[in-house]
Scaffold this motif. Structure first.
Motif, PDB file in Angstrom:
ATOM      1  N   PRO A 109       0.866  -1.228   0.024  1.00 45.66           N
ATOM      2  CA  PRO A 109       0.053   0.193   0.096  1.00 45.66           C
ATOM      3  C   PRO A 109       0.743   1.276   0.065  1.00 45.66           C
ATOM      4  CG  PRO A 109      -0.717  -1.679   1.539  1.00 45.66           C
ATOM      5  CD  PRO A 109       0.379  -2.118   1.256  1.00 45.66           C
ATOM      6  N   MET A 110       0.141   2.225  -0.736  1.00 43.63           N
ATOM      7  CA  MET A 110       0.899   3.409  -0.394  1.00 43.63           C
ATOM      8  C   MET A 110       1.348   4.175   0.846  1.00 43.63           C
ATOM      9  SD  MET A 110       0.489   7.056  -2.955  1.00 43.63           S
ATOM     10  CE  MET A 110      -0.898   7.696  -1.696  1.00 43.63           C
ATOM     11  N   GLN A 111       2.506   4.446   1.031  1.00 42.85           N
ATOM     12  CA  GLN A 111       2.780   5.152   2.536  1.00 42.85           C
ATOM     13  C   GLN A 111       2.029   6.452   2.655  1.00 42.85           C
ATOM     14  OE1 GLN A 111       7.037   4.900   3.152  1.00 42.85           O
ATOM     15  NE2 GLN A 111       7.042   6.567   4.528  1.00 42.85           N
ATOM     16  N   ILE A 112       1.646   6.551   3.821  1.00 43.25           N
ATOM     17  CA  ILE A 112       1.233   7.975   4.381  1.00 43.25           C
ATOM     18  C   ILE A 112       2.410   8.634   5.168  1.00 43.25           C
ATOM     19  CG2 ILE A 112      -0.521   9.284   5.594  1.00 43.25           C
ATOM     20  CD1 ILE A 112      -2.701   7.043   4.658  1.00 43.25           C
ATOM     21  N   ASP A 113       2.881   8.038   6.175  1.00 44.23           N
ATOM     22  CA  ASP A 113       3.875   8.464   7.000  1.00 44.23           C
ATOM     23  C   ASP A 113       5.083   8.971   6.265  1.00 44.23           C
ATOM     24  OD1 ASP A 113       5.164   8.822   9.365  1.00 44.23           O
ATOM     25  OD2 ASP A 113       6.266   7.107   9.145  1.00 44.23           O
ATOM     26  N   SER A 114       5.422  10.167   6.869  1.00 41.07           N
ATOM     27  CA  SER A 114       6.631  10.760   6.121  1.00 41.07           C
ATOM     28  C   SER A 114       6.351  11.208   4.599  1.00 41.07           C
ATOM     29  CB  SER A 114       7.840  10.086   6.065  1.00 41.07           C
ATOM     30  OG  SER A 114       8.145   9.540   7.331  1.00 41.07           O
ATOM     31  N   THR A 115       5.181  11.457   4.305  1.00 46.01           N
ATOM     32  CA  THR A 115       4.757  12.137   3.082  1.00 46.01           C
ATOM     33  C   THR A 115       3.924  13.435   3.400  1.00 46.01           C
ATOM     34  OG1 THR A 115       2.677  11.156   2.829  1.00 46.01           O
ATOM     35  CG2 THR A 115       4.375   9.849   1.998  1.00 46.01           C
ATOM     36  N   SER A 116       3.634  14.091   2.113  1.00 44.03           N
ATOM     37  CA  SER A 116       2.824  15.460   2.471  1.00 44.03           C
ATOM     38  C   SER A 116       1.470  15.105   1.877  1.00 44.03           C
ATOM     39  CB  SER A 116       3.559  16.654   1.563  1.00 44.03           C
ATOM     40  OG  SER A 116       4.849  16.844   2.459  1.00 44.03           O
ATOM     41  N   ALA A 117       0.549  15.741   2.371  1.00 46.74           N
ATOM     42  CA  ALA A 117      -1.009  15.706   1.836  1.00 46.74           C
ATOM     43  C   ALA A 117      -1.343  17.213   1.775  1.00 46.74           C
ATOM     44  CB  ALA A 117      -1.493  14.697   2.774  1.00 46.74           C
ATOM     45  N   ILE A 118      -2.091  17.444   0.746  1.00 43.87           N
ATOM     46  CA  ILE A 118      -3.191  18.674   0.553  1.00 43.87           C
ATOM     47  C   ILE A 118      -4.522  18.236   0.745  1.00 43.87           C
ATOM     48  CG2 ILE A 118      -4.048  20.300  -1.086  1.00 43.87           C
ATOM     49  CD1 ILE A 118      -1.214  20.339  -2.274  1.00 43.87           C
ATOM     50  N   VAL A 119      -5.298  19.084   1.806  1.00 42.02           N
ATOM     51  CA  VAL A 119      -6.774  18.804   2.184  1.00 42.02           C
ATOM     52  C   VAL A 119      -7.247  20.504   1.789  1.00 42.02           C
ATOM     53  CG1 VAL A 119      -8.344  18.000   3.344  1.00 42.02           C
ATOM     54  CG2 VAL A 119      -6.355  17.014   3.211  1.00 42.02           C
ATOM     55  N   THR A 120      -8.190  20.308   0.653  1.00 40.65           N
ATOM     56  CA  THR A 120      -8.895  21.537   0.514  1.00 40.65           C
ATOM     57  C   THR A 120     -10.159  21.585   1.318  1.00 40.65           C
ATOM     58  OG1 THR A 120     -10.305  21.123  -1.469  1.00 40.65           O
ATOM     59  CG2 THR A 120      -8.142  21.746  -1.865  1.00 40.65           C
ATOM     60  N   GLY A 121     -10.553  22.840   1.752  1.00 38.57           N
ATOM     61  CA  GLY A 121     -11.597  22.947   2.539  1.00 38.57           C
ATOM     62  C   GLY A 121     -11.172  22.195   3.993  1.00 38.57           C
ATOM     63  N   GLY A 122     -10.091  22.381   4.163  1.00 37.42           N
ATOM     64  CA  GLY A 122      -9.525  21.810   5.421  1.00 37.42           C
ATOM     65  C   GLY A 122      -9.843  22.346   6.866  1.00 37.42           C
ATOM     66  N   ALA A 123     -10.487  23.403   6.818  1.00 38.64           N
ATOM     67  CA  ALA A 123     -10.502  24.014   8.128  1.00 38.64           C
ATOM     68  C   ALA A 123     -11.869  23.742   8.884  1.00 38.64           C
ATOM     69  CB  ALA A 123     -10.734  25.650   8.153  1.00 38.64           C
ATOM     70  N   SER A 124     -12.610  22.796   8.342  1.00 40.80           N
ATOM     71  CA  SER A 124     -13.914  22.504   8.832  1.00 40.80           C
ATOM     72  C   SER A 124     -14.622  21.298   8.122  1.00 40.80           C
ATOM     73  CB  SER A 124     -14.964  23.633   9.047  1.00 40.80           C
ATOM     74  OG  SER A 124     -15.250  23.926   7.645  1.00 40.80           O
ATOM     75  N   GLY A 125     -15.557  20.637   8.701  1.00 37.84           N
ATOM     76  CA  GLY A 125     -16.117  19.486   8.113  1.00 37.84           C
ATOM     77  C   GLY A 125     -15.492  18.358   7.768  1.00 37.84           C
ATOM     78  N   LEU A 126     -15.681  17.909   6.432  1.00 40.32           N
ATOM     79  CA  LEU A 126     -15.199  16.652   6.050  1.00 40.32           C
ATOM     80  C   LEU A 126     -13.666  16.811   5.817  1.00 40.32           C
ATOM     81  CD1 LEU A 126     -17.456  16.112   2.745  1.00 40.32           C
ATOM     82  CD2 LEU A 126     -17.664  15.135   5.229  1.00 40.32           C
ATOM     83  N   GLY A 127     -13.207  18.265   5.251  1.00 35.96           N
ATOM     84  CA  GLY A 127     -11.707  18.386   5.241  1.00 35.96           C
ATOM     85  C   GLY A 127     -11.177  18.551   6.480  1.00 35.96           C
ATOM     86  N   ALA A 128     -11.583  18.913   7.499  1.00 35.72           N
ATOM     87  CA  ALA A 128     -10.828  18.967   8.820  1.00 35.72           C
ATOM     88  C   ALA A 128     -10.589  17.505   9.311  1.00 35.72           C
ATOM     89  CB  ALA A 128     -11.738  19.830   9.877  1.00 35.72           C
ATOM     90  N   ALA A 129     -11.889  16.709   9.166  1.00 35.36           N
ATOM     91  CA  ALA A 129     -11.635  15.474   9.943  1.00 35.36           C
ATOM     92  C   ALA A 129     -10.819  14.667   8.850  1.00 35.36           C
ATOM     93  CB  ALA A 129     -12.916  14.523   9.608  1.00 35.36           C
ATOM     94  N   THR A 130     -10.687  14.896   7.525  1.00 34.58           N
ATOM     95  CA  THR A 130      -9.512  14.306   6.848  1.00 34.58           C
ATOM     96  C   THR A 130      -8.345  14.507   7.098  1.00 34.58           C
ATOM     97  OG1 THR A 130     -11.243  13.840   4.801  1.00 34.58           O
ATOM     98  CG2 THR A 130      -8.853  13.672   4.338  1.00 34.58           C
ATOM     99  N   ALA A 131      -8.164  15.890   7.133  1.00 36.60           N
ATOM    100  CA  ALA A 131      -6.556  16.748   7.488  1.00 36.60           C
ATOM    101  C   ALA A 131      -6.341  15.814   9.049  1.00 36.60           C
ATOM    102  CB  ALA A 131      -6.731  18.135   7.622  1.00 36.60           C
TER     103      ALA A 131
END
Length: 256
Positions: free
Chosen positions: A3-25
């Motif tokens: 599986p693709m590694q998540i640790d030690s990578t960067s991610a972008i989440v738009t709408g990241g301050a609330s709702g779906l985006g905040a939970a995902t971030a």
């Protein structure tokens, strides 16, 4: 395949301050990603501090702002940009013919611009940066997850503009996956049903209970954390590509 590694990578989440985006971030940060949560400045002012999450004031309808944010998110060679989750969106409603006349065309354009063109802009600019990273041992470079809605399929009265924008996201999914396959970048879409987000905070408990009663099972509204859980599952499952996944408890919306 691994599986693709998540640790030690960067991610972008738009709408990241609330709702779906905040939970995902928050979920991505908990897995060790350096998360860049893009949102409007006024939304970021209300956002909680989360370890591993950096807020970046960005209007997704402004290409230069998107490019600047992607540059920031892809600046650390030790944490390559691998994950993008597009959650930014708006959902005003208006009828095509209403008591005050025809649907406001500027409102229609704005909803399309934020929900569809904004998602496409982030996908495109981020894919350019991801394509320049070194692939893992399986040729994987990254994954982009867009957010549609069951309104793309079951749009209700007053949702002509919103459903158009989300239907566009669904239609974008497969050709985007095919376009980006040569770079080892997957593209999937989540189409949520009715989720407990700040947009629902203004309605009464009675109204929310009525919405929940229409969901076959489980008979409740979805939680933002469940969206985040599905997003992480898509990241983990390397054979999911070009697919739109409904997350709606088997709900099919009535006309109104």
């Amino acid at each position: 395949m691994t599986p693709m590694q998540i640790d030690s990578t960067s991610a972008i989440v738009t709408g990241g301050a609330s709702g779906l985006g905040a939970a995902t971030a928050a979920a991505l940060a908990a897995q060790g990603a350096s998360v860049y949560a893009l949102d409007l400045a006024q939304s970021i002012e209300q956002a909680p501090a989360v370890d591993g999450v950096t807020y970046v004031a960005t209007d997704v309808t402004d290409e230069q702002q998107v490019r600047d944010a992607v540059t920031e998110a892809s600046g650390d060679a030790s944490a390559p940009l691998r994950i993008v989750v597009n959650c930014a969106g708006i959902g005003p409603s208006a009828r095509i013919l209403g008591k005050k006349g025809t649907h406001d065309l500027s409102l229609y354009r704005k909803i399309i611009e934020v929900n569809l063109v904004g998602s496409f802009t982030v996908l495109t600019v981020a894919a350019e940066a991801i394509a320049q990273t070194e692939p893992d041992e399986n040729g994987q470079r990254g994954v982009v997850i867009n957010t549609a809605s069951i309104a793309a399929f079951d749009g209700q009265v007053g949702q002509a503009a919103y459903s158009s924008s989300k239907g566009g996201i669904v239609g974008l999914t497969l050709p985007a996956a095919r376009d980006l396959a040569q770079y080892g970048i997957r593209v999937c879409t989540i189409a949520p049903g009715i989720v407990e987000t700040p947009m629902l905070a203004t309605v009464s408990e009675e109204f929310r209970a009525g919405l929940a009663a229409g969901v076959p099972f489980p008979q409740r509204l979805a939680k933002p954390e469940e969206y985040a859980k599905l997003a992480l599952a898509i990241v983990d499952h390397d054979y999911l590509n070009g697919e739109t996944i409904r997350m709606d408890g088997a709900l099919r919306m009535s006309p109104r």
